[in-house]
Design a protein around this motif. Sequence first.
Motif, PDB file in Angstrom:
ATOM      1  N   LYS A  74     -38.013 -10.180   6.842  1.00  0.00           N
ATOM      2  CA  LYS A  74     -36.942  -9.848   6.276  1.00  0.00           C
ATOM      3  C   LYS A  74     -37.240  -9.443   4.642  1.00  0.00           C
ATOM      4  CE  LYS A  74     -32.976 -12.455   8.349  1.00  0.00           C
ATOM      5  NZ  LYS A  74     -32.121 -11.315   8.428  1.00  0.00           N
ATOM      6  N   MET A  75     -38.370 -10.092   4.322  1.00  0.00           N
ATOM      7  CA  MET A  75     -38.552  -9.989   2.979  1.00  0.00           C
ATOM      8  C   MET A  75     -39.420  -8.799   2.641  1.00  0.00           C
ATOM      9  SD  MET A  75     -38.666 -13.958   1.465  1.00  0.00           S
ATOM     10  CE  MET A  75     -39.483 -13.316  -0.278  1.00  0.00           C
ATOM     11  N   ASP A  76     -39.923  -8.109   3.627  1.00  0.00           N
ATOM     12  CA  ASP A  76     -41.167  -7.267   3.612  1.00  0.00           C
ATOM     13  C   ASP A  76     -40.487  -5.916   2.803  1.00  0.00           C
ATOM     14  OD1 ASP A  76     -42.747  -5.457   3.976  1.00  0.00           O
ATOM     15  OD2 ASP A  76     -42.905  -5.203   5.993  1.00  0.00           O
ATOM     16  N   PRO A  77     -41.120  -5.729   1.380  1.00  0.00           N
ATOM     17  CA  PRO A  77     -40.712  -4.510   0.666  1.00  0.00           C
ATOM     18  C   PRO A  77     -40.894  -3.322   1.370  1.00  0.00           C
ATOM     19  CG  PRO A  77     -42.860  -5.682  -0.299  1.00  0.00           C
ATOM     20  CD  PRO A  77     -42.317  -6.623   0.928  1.00  0.00           C
ATOM     21  N   ASN A  78     -42.009  -3.219   2.280  1.00  0.00           N
ATOM     22  CA  ASN A  78     -42.303  -2.029   2.842  1.00  0.00           C
ATOM     23  C   ASN A  78     -40.936  -1.476   3.598  1.00  0.00           C
ATOM     24  OD1 ASN A  78     -44.953  -1.644   2.138  1.00  0.00           O
ATOM     25  ND2 ASN A  78     -45.592  -2.860   4.142  1.00  0.00           N
ATOM     26  N   LYS A  79     -40.136  -2.211   3.977  1.00  0.00           N
ATOM     27  CA  LYS A  79     -39.202  -2.147   4.972  1.00  0.00           C
ATOM     28  C   LYS A  79     -37.827  -1.337   4.102  1.00  0.00           C
ATOM     29  CE  LYS A  79     -39.520  -4.299   9.090  1.00  0.00           C
ATOM     30  NZ  LYS A  79     -39.223  -5.256  10.143  1.00  0.00           N
ATOM     31  N   SER A  80     -37.777  -1.625   2.782  1.00  0.00           N
ATOM     32  CA  SER A  80     -36.723  -1.039   2.151  1.00  0.00           C
ATOM     33  C   SER A  80     -37.692   0.246   1.496  1.00  0.00           C
ATOM     34  CB  SER A  80     -35.954  -1.890   1.246  1.00  0.00           C
ATOM     35  OG  SER A  80     -36.995  -2.675   0.612  1.00  0.00           O
ATOM     36  N   ASN A  81     -38.740   0.537   1.855  1.00  0.00           N
ATOM     37  CA  ASN A  81     -39.237   1.632   1.058  1.00  0.00           C
ATOM     38  C   ASN A  81     -38.570   2.904   1.626  1.00  0.00           C
ATOM     39  OD1 ASN A  81     -41.179   3.241  -0.191  1.00  0.00           O
ATOM     40  ND2 ASN A  81     -42.824   3.131   1.333  1.00  0.00           N
TER      41      ASN A  81
END
Lengths: 353, 353
Positions: free
Chosen positions: A282-289
Motif C-alpha cells: 500500500k505504501m509502495d511509492p513505485n505504485k504512484s509513479n
Amino acid sequence: MSQKVRIALDAMGGDFGASVVVPGAAISLTRHPDTEFLLFGDSALINKELQAHPALKAASQVIHTDVAVSMHDKPSQALRRGRKTSSMWLAIEAVKNGKADVTVSAGNTGALMAMSRFCLRTLPGVDRPAIAAVWPTLRGDSVVLDLGASIGGDAEHLRTLAVMGSAMARVLFDLERPTVGLLNIGVEEIKGGEEIRAAADLLRAMDSPQFDFIGFVEGDGIGKGAADVIVSEGFAGNIALKAAEGTARQISEYLRSAMSRTWRSKLGYLFARQAFRSLKDKMDPNKSNGGVFLGLNGVVVKSHGGTSADGFAYAVDVGYDMVRYDLLTKINQTLHRDPAALGVLPTAQEAVS
Amino acid sequence: MSQKVRIALDAMGGDFGASVVVPGAAISLTRHPDTEFLLFGDSALINKELQAHPALKAASQVIHTDVAVSMHDKPSQALRRGRKTSSMWLAIEAVKNGKADVTVSAGNTGALMAMSRFCLRTLPGVDRPAIAAVWPTLRGDSVVLDLGASIGGDAEHLRTLAVMGSAMARVLFDLERPTVGLLNIGVEEIKGGEEIRAAADLLRAMDSPQFDFIGFVEGDGIGKGAADVIVSEGFAGNIALKAAEGTARQISEYLRSAMSRTWRSKLGYLFARQAFRSLKDKMDPNKSNGGVFLGLNGVVVKSHGGTSADGFAYAVDVGYDMVRYDLLTKINQTLHRDPAALGVLPTAQEAVS
C-alpha cells in the motif's frame, strides 16, 4: 480500440537510463501484451539491454540518437542542446507526429515539461500545463494537481486545473461527477490567499454538471480522501506531495527499526509477515509513479528519475491506461464542452510573491 | 530560576474548553510541580473541573470572565467582541503585565494571533509574527516555521524567520550553530519563486555565526532531518505540516487494519506489542502539540483546538520549557546580536498573488 497502444520511451531518461527503462518496459509489456514501443536513445545501450528481453525486443523499434538531456540541464539548456535531436525530444515528437500515442520519460522534469510544451503546445484556453498524479487515500484514490509544473497562479489558473483534474478523475475513477476541493490552510471562507478565495467563487459560480466543488480542503484532507480531485498551484502541491512521501518513508523507517529491536518483536514480525507485506504494498511509492502532464495536445507521463524497473513499469502502465481509456480525448471533450471554464483570453501570468 | 513558572491559561479555548484545559494543566503540573496557573474564564465551569484536581486547585488562581472567543470568530470579530474582556485576551494580557510568564490557549488560531499581536506587539524589526513547532525527524527534532501565521512574504520576511527559528533551535536543541534550510520545490538554484531565491542570497550573504544556511530543502527533506530549522512562508509551511499529519494518520489506519485482519497478524501484533507501542508513541500527534508564536514581546503557545487533556498537557509543557529555559530572552538576544538580519525599516507586506 483494437489497435495496439504505441508508447514512445525516452530510453536515456532518469538516473539509470536504458538499464531501468528497458526492463521496466518489459515488465509493463507482460501486463499489457497489446503494446508496441518506440525506444529513443543510444541504440548500442538499448540493444544490449534488449538482449535480456526478447518479447520486448520483438515489440520494439529502436531509434538511435547520440543526444541525451542530462538530469541537471536547465530547461533552457535542454531546449537549446536537445531540441530535434535528443531522445527526450524525439519521444515527444513521436506523439506530435502520430507515430506514438503517449510518451514516457524519467528525464528531468523541467526539461521534459519545457520540451513537451514547446513541441505539443498547450490546449486552447490553457495557459500553463500541470502535473497531475493519483494519490492513494483512505477512501480510494484521488487526483492531485498541480504537483510543480508551475508556481503560483491566479483564480483562472486554479479553475482550469479544476476542470482538467476533474476530467481525469471522471475517466480514471469512472465517476459521473467527481468532487473537487481547493487546497488551503483552513476550511473557512476567510482563509487563504486572495486568488484561492476568488477561485472558490468562480468554481461555485460555474456550478458545473461535470464536477461538484466542495470548497477548501486542508493538507490533512488529501490523505482522508476529502475530495476526488485536489487542486493547488504547483508550489504548495509539490510541497504537499513531498512532505507526504517523506512522512511515509519516516514511518517505514520507525516501523522497521521497532520490529527488529527485540526477539518478541521479531517473532511478531514473522507471524504478521503477510500483513506487513500488504502494508508495504500500500505504501509502495513505485505504485504512484507516473505524473501526467495535463493541458497539452498530447499525453506525456513523467516517471521519477531515481525509480527502479518496477517503478518505471508503473509509469508505463499509467501511459497505457491513458491511451487505452482515451483519456486525452475525454479531457478535451470536457474542456470544450465547458468553454466558459477556460476563458478565451490568455490569463495574466501572476508573479509569485 | 528559583521562582515558579507562572502560566496563564485561556480556560475557554478549544473545542472542549475547561473540560480539557483543566485536566490538561493537572497532568502538566504533575510533571512540573514548580508551576502556578492563572485560569481565565467562566469560574463556575472552571471550579467544577478543579474539584477533581485538588493539587491543581491549590496551585491555581481563577479569574472570572463571561466572555469567550468562539472557535469560529474571525480575528476582527474576536478583537471587537473580546478585547479586554475575553478569557483569551486576559490570558495574553497577563503576560504583558508581567503577571504570567507565558500564555497557553487552544482557542482559534486567527483570533489568538490577532490578539497576541495587538496586545504584545511584535519585536522591533519583526513585521509579522510566525508560528513555529518542533517536528520529529529521523535525525532528531527540527524547528519548522512559519506554519500559517501569515501567507506569503518577501526575502526579508524569510530571513527574519530564519533568524528567529535558528534562535529557537539553539535554545531547544542546545546547538551552537544550527543548520537552516529554505523549503522549496527543488534543491537546484533555479527552482522556486523569486523571493525564495532572493532569501537564499540574503542568508548566504549574512554568513551568520549563529546558524549555518545549507540552501534549499524539499518537502521530503523535513522528515529526513535535512536541517535543524526549516523556513517557509506560512501557506506552504501549513500545507507541509498538515499533509505530513494526514499521511501519518493514513498509515496508522492501514497498519491497524492490516494487523487485525488474520489470526496470524493478530498473534504477531501480540508478540510485537511493545514495538507497536513505541511506534505509536513516536507518531503521537499530542507530543508535537504546541505551536509557538515567535516575534512577539511575550510567549504565547497555541494548542490544537481539538486536542485531548494529554495533548493540552504537552502544550503546557512547551510553555513551561520556554519559560524555564528563558527562550524568549535568548531569542531576543540572538535577534539583537544580529540587528542587520532584521532590517531597520519595516518591510513592505507583500500581497500574496
